[in-house]
Design a protein around this motif. Structure first.
Motif, PDB file in Angstrom:
ATOM      1  N   ALA A 156       0.936  -1.308   0.115  1.00 35.07           N
ATOM      2  CA  ALA A 156      -0.107  -0.816  -0.261  1.00 35.07           C
ATOM      3  C   ALA A 156       0.837   1.088  -0.380  1.00 35.07           C
ATOM      4  N   ASP A 157       2.221   1.643  -0.902  1.00 34.59           N
ATOM      5  CA  ASP A 157       2.650   2.224  -0.869  1.00 34.59           C
ATOM      6  C   ASP A 157       2.171   3.619  -1.260  1.00 34.59           C
ATOM      7  N   GLY A 158       1.153   4.099  -2.113  1.00 33.78           N
ATOM      8  CA  GLY A 158       0.411   5.370  -1.378  1.00 33.78           C
ATOM      9  C   GLY A 158      -0.096   5.692   0.366  1.00 33.78           C
ATOM     10  N   CYS A 159      -0.240   4.947   0.510  1.00 32.47           N
ATOM     11  CA  CYS A 159      -0.614   5.363   2.481  1.00 32.47           C
ATOM     12  C   CYS A 159       0.440   4.924   3.279  1.00 32.47           C
ATOM     13  N   ALA A 160       1.678   4.491   2.502  1.00 27.43           N
ATOM     14  CA  ALA A 160       3.053   4.733   3.204  1.00 27.43           C
ATOM     15  C   ALA A 160       3.468   5.385   4.262  1.00 27.43           C
ATOM     16  N   VAL A 161       2.328   6.263   5.043  1.00 25.57           N
ATOM     17  CA  VAL A 161       3.252   8.238   5.810  1.00 25.57           C
ATOM     18  C   VAL A 161       3.737   7.596   6.668  1.00 25.57           C
ATOM     19  N   LYS A 162       4.773   7.911   6.934  1.00 21.73           N
ATOM     20  CA  LYS A 162       5.190   7.246   9.210  1.00 21.73           C
ATOM     21  C   LYS A 162       4.817   8.141   9.157  1.00 21.73           C
ATOM     22  N   VAL A 163       4.885   9.818   9.294  1.00 26.95           N
ATOM     23  CA  VAL A 163       4.459  10.464   9.841  1.00 26.95           C
ATOM     24  C   VAL A 163       3.230  11.534  10.007  1.00 26.95           C
ATOM     25  N   PRO A 164       1.836  11.726  10.055  1.00 19.81           N
ATOM     26  CA  PRO A 164       1.047  11.588   9.503  1.00 19.81           C
ATOM     27  C   PRO A 164       0.570  13.393   9.384  1.00 19.81           C
ATOM     28  N   GLY A 165      -0.156  13.683   9.127  1.00 16.27           N
ATOM     29  CA  GLY A 165      -1.000  15.815   9.260  1.00 16.27           C
ATOM     30  C   GLY A 165      -0.314  16.205  10.788  1.00 16.27           C
ATOM     31  N   THR A 166      -0.329  17.578  10.645  1.00 13.74           N
ATOM     32  CA  THR A 166      -0.378  17.604  12.118  1.00 13.74           C
ATOM     33  C   THR A 166      -1.977  18.565  12.056  1.00 13.74           C
ATOM     34  N   LEU A 167      -3.178  19.134  10.794  1.00 11.61           N
ATOM     35  CA  LEU A 167      -3.750  19.580  10.543  1.00 11.61           C
ATOM     36  C   LEU A 167      -4.747  17.931  10.711  1.00 11.61           C
ATOM     37  N   THR A 168      -4.301  17.219  10.012  1.00  8.73           N
ATOM     38  CA  THR A 168      -4.737  15.764   9.514  1.00  8.73           C
ATOM     39  C   THR A 168      -5.490  15.053  10.293  1.00  8.73           C
ATOM     40  N   TYR A 169      -4.300  14.788  11.316  1.00  7.07           N
ATOM     41  CA  TYR A 169      -4.372  14.371  12.803  1.00  7.07           C
ATOM     42  C   TYR A 169      -5.027  15.499  14.094  1.00  7.07           C
ATOM     43  N   ASN A 170      -5.266  16.564  13.846  1.00  9.96           N
ATOM     44  CA  ASN A 170      -6.263  16.861  14.847  1.00  9.96           C
ATOM     45  C   ASN A 170      -7.840  16.722  14.254  1.00  9.96           C
ATOM     46  N   VAL A 171      -8.630  16.072  12.860  1.00  7.05           N
ATOM     47  CA  VAL A 171      -8.940  15.721  12.878  1.00  7.05           C
ATOM     48  C   VAL A 171      -9.572  14.989  12.686  1.00  7.05           C
TER      49      VAL A 171
END
Length: 331
Positions: free
Chosen positions: A234-249
Motif C-alpha cells: 500500500a505504497d500510496g499510504c506509506a506515511v510514517k508521520v501524519p499531518g498535524t492538521l489531519t491528525y487533529n481532525v
C-alpha cells in the motif's frame, strides 16, 4: 488543540465541490454482491480508481492549485509524492498552465513515475521512502522559492478530498459506515467532515497497513509519532508521520482506525480483480481488506456500508505477482 471549525469546515468542502464541478469526475458507487455476501452488510464501493489520473488525489490538487495567487503560480509549483498526488498535481498544473516539479521516492512504482512525466511535470527521484522525498523536497523549496503543494496537510487539499463524502451522500444519503484508506490523513479528514456534518452518527473507519501506520500509532499515543516496520504494497499510504492538521481532525471525528496485513491486502487485490473486475493498487485495496478481515464487523453487519477504492495506479508487475501467488487457488 484546534477545533474542527478552525481547521476545516463543511463550507470549504462545498466550495471545493463547486470548483471541481466539470473538472473532476463524479465517480460511481456500485454495490458489491461479493462483499455483501462475505460481510453481512450491504456493501458498496466508491470507485475513485476511475477518477482522473487514476486516484482521488486529483480532487485535492486541483482545488489547491485553483486557490493559488498569480505570484504563487508564477513561481511554479513543487510537490512530494509516492505517486498519486504527483499525478494529481501534474495534471492540475497542466490544466492551469503552470510549471510543476515532483519529488518522488526511488521506490515509487514505475507506472506512477511514467504517468507523472507524461502529464508534463519534471520528476526528481530522491530517497527510499516518502518521508525521505519530503525532506529533499523541502531543501529544494528553500533554495528556489517554488510554491509547495502539500499532499495532505493543507485545508484546500483536505476540502478537495472531502468532496468524495458529498458525492457519497448524494448517491447514498442513508449510508451508515464509510471505510477509508489512511496515509497522511487528507482523504479521511475531508470525508469525515463532510459525512459528520450531515449526520454525526455515520461511522468513519480508517484503514492502514500494519507495516506503516503513522496515523493510527499517533492516535493511539495521543500525540504525533512515527511508525515504520517495513515497506508495504500500500505504497500510496506509506506515511510514517501524519499531518498535524489531519491528525487533529481524525482524532476528533474518526471512530476507529484498524490495520491490515500484507497478506490481507494481497487477498483484497485479488478479490477485487477477480470478483469485482476492479483493478486497484495496494492502497486502493485497504478498505476491501478491512471488510474481508472481519476486524470491523461491528460497523458493517446489518449496515449500509461504503468502502472507498482510492486508486488504481498499479504496476502490471504487481498484478502479475498477485495473480501468480493465487494461481491454482480456488477463489
Amino acid at each position: 488543540m484546534e477545533t474542527l471549525k478552525q481547521i476545516l469546515s463543511i463550507q470549504e468542502i462545498k466550495e471545493a465541490h463547486k470548483t471541481l464541478k466539470g473538472m473532476a469526475r463524479k465517480t460511481p458507487i456500485v454495490k458489491s454482491f461479493y462483499l455483501t455476501a462475505k460481510t453481512g452488510g450491504e456493501v458498496y464501493m466508491k470507485l475513485e480508481n476511475m477518477q482522473l489520473t487514476g486516484s482521488f488525489k486529483f480532487r485535492g490538487a486541483f482545488n489547491k492549485i485553483s486557490s493559488l495567487s498569480e505570484s504563487e503560480r508564477a513561481k511554479g509549483v513543487i510537490a512530494c509524492s509516492a505517486g498519486n498526488h504527483a499525478q494529481g498535481v501534474a495534471l492540475s498544473s497542466k490544466l492551469a498552465g503552470i510549471k510543476s516539479k515532483i519529488v518522488m521516492p526511488e521506490s515509487a512504482p514505475k507506472a506512477k513515475v511514467d504517468a507523472t512525466r507524461e502529464y508534463g511535470s519534471e520528476v526528481i527521484l530522491a530517497g527510499a521512502t516518502f518521508d525521505d522525498a519530503k525532506e529533499f523536497c523541502g531543501k529544494i523549496v528553500a533554495e528556489t522559492g517554488e510554491t509547495f503543494l502539500h499532499p495532505y496537510d493543507d485545508v484546500k487539499v483536505m476540502a478537495g478530498q472531502g468532496t468524495i463524502g458529498i458525492e457519497i451522500l448524494e448517491d447514498l444519503w442513508d449510508v451508515e459506515t464509510v471505510v477509508v484508506p489512511v496515509g497522511g490523513g487528507g482523504i479521511i479528514a475531508g470525508v469525515a467532515v463532510a459525512l459528520k456534518s450531515f449526520n454525526p452518527n455515520i461511522n468513519v473507519i480508517g484503514v492502514q497497513a500494519e507495516n506503516v501506520h503513522g496515523m493510527k500509532a499517533s492516535i493511539d499515543a495521543g500525540k504525533i509519532v512515527s511508525h515504520f516496520i517495513a515497506p508495504t504494497m500500500a505504497d500510496g499510504c506509506a506515511v510514517k508521520v501524519p499531518g498535524t492538521l489531519t491528525y487533529n481532525v481524525v482524532q476528533q471525528y474518526v471512530n476507529e482506525i484498524i490495520t491490515v496485513t500484507e497478506a490481507e491486502l494481497e487477498l483484497a487485490m485479488k478479490d477485487l480483480l477477480q470478483r469485482a473486475k476492479v483493478v486497484v493498487e495496494g492502497a486502493g485495496a485497504l478498505a476491501t481488506a478491512a471488510l474481508l478481515s472481519g476486524k470491523i464487523d461491528k460497523y458493517v453487519n446489518g449496515k449500509k456500508v461504503v468502502g472507498i477504492v482510492s486508486g488504481g495506479n498499479v504496476d502490471l508487475q504487481r498484478i502479475s505477482s498477485v495473480c501468480e501467488h493465487f494461481f491454482g487457488v480456488d477463489a
